[in-house]
Design an enzyme around this catalytic site. Structure first.
Site, short mmCIF file in Angstrom:
data_model
loop_
_atom_site.label_atom_id
_atom_site.label_comp_id
_atom_site.label_asym_id
_atom_site.label_seq_id
_atom_site.Cartn_x
_atom_site.Cartn_y
_atom_site.Cartn_z
N HIS A 44 0.81 -1.23 0.00
CA HIS A 44 0.00 0.00 0.00
C HIS A 44 0.83 1.27 0.00
CE1 HIS A 44 -3.72 -2.15 0.27
NE2 HIS A 44 -3.40 -2.73 1.41
N GLU A 147 -7.46 -12.60 4.65
CA GLU A 147 -8.23 -11.36 4.81
C GLU A 147 -9.45 -11.30 3.91
OE1 GLU A 147 -5.59 -8.11 3.85
OE2 GLU A 147 -4.54 -9.29 2.35
N ASP A 173 -9.39 -5.65 5.74
CA ASP A 173 -9.86 -6.16 4.45
C ASP A 173 -10.99 -7.16 4.64
OD1 ASP A 173 -8.19 -5.31 1.95
OD2 ASP A 173 -6.77 -5.46 3.61
#
Ligand code: 3PY
Length: 247
Positions: A44, A147, A173
């Site tokens: 990310h 996730e 998530d």
């Protein structure tokens, strides 16, 4: 000294942050607080391979093990992080047994896997390939991030794959996936199911937390948390520092 992989296997309580700010300076600052590890987040954050190597260098200087959350499940991302000298990888969005097998295969040298034997920085720039391979076989941490609802459904099959050091649960998530699919089971039930499966499989489990309080609760149950990030620390400290001055 016992390494991170051995400490995870021994279920010693371990706590460290993500590093999302793309700079070795951020690694130096955070490492100065002596976390058990850091996890550099290339999933990310805009951290390319050359910068990643510099950030791992900064962690090495500080003597803090650097995991890398790779930017995707592809073998090339896993190999790049490990060849740059990462202590291990956190592979995001692993939802099936096949994905788990592929991640382990990419991260481990033969006979457990098929990682290519030309590690650059990790092998002192080709001066010590046998040593690097021996160290990697002994010490490389392979963490799979679970996730998705699909991961919850497949968790027993995923965790039966040999070579997994850590089942790392991503509640953020998972919550997004749960809400998007209209899943009725509460998030806590989904997480409990993964924790129970990890325990039954004999695989250490960890989880992401955003606060110290949450870490305290989770470290009473699991032995590994990634808590917040350098970006989160800076956000909180900035809000605090720049709050209006009292009259
Ligand atoms: C999650 O909670 O899903 C994460 O990926 C933590 O960064």
């Amino acid at each position: 000294m016992t390494g991170l992989r051995q400490r995870i296997a021994a279920r010693q309580p371990l706590r460290g942050p993500f590093i999302a700010i793309p700079s070795p300076m951020s690694v130096e600052i955070v490492a100065g607080a002596r976390p058990d590890f850091i996890c550099i987040d290339t999933e990310h954050s805009p951290i390319g391979d050359a910068l990643l190597a510099d950030m791992i260098r900064a962690a090495d200087v500080a003597g803090v093990p650097a995991l890398v959350r790779v930017r995707g499940k592809g073998a090339e991302h896993i190999a790049a992080a490990l060849d740059a000298g990462a202590a291990g990888v956190v592979v995001p969005h692993v939802s099936t047994e096949a994905e788990a097998r592929a991640a382990v295969h990419a991260a481990r040298f033969a006979p457990e896997g098929g990682r290519g034997a030309g590690p650059g920085r990790a092998a002192a720039y080709l001066r010590d390939i046998p040593g690097a391979i021996a160290r990697a076989r002994r010490d490389t941490v392979v963490a799979l991030q679970l996730e998705t609802l699909e991961a919850v459904a497949n968790v027993e099959a995923i965790l039966a794959v040999p070579g997994i050091d850590l089942a790392f649960i991503g509640p953020g998530d998972l919550a997004v996936d749960r809400d998007a699919r209209g899943e009725a089971a509460p998030l806590s039930d989904l997480i409990d199911r993964m924790v129970a499966a990890a325990s039954a499989a004999g695989v250490p489990a960890g989880i992401f937390t955003a606060t110290r309080d949450a870490s305290r609760v989770w470290l009473g149950r699991l032995a590994f948390v990634i808590e917040g990030s350098d970006a989160l620390y800076l956000t909180r400290a900035s809000d605090d520092a720049l709050a209006p001055l009292p009259a």
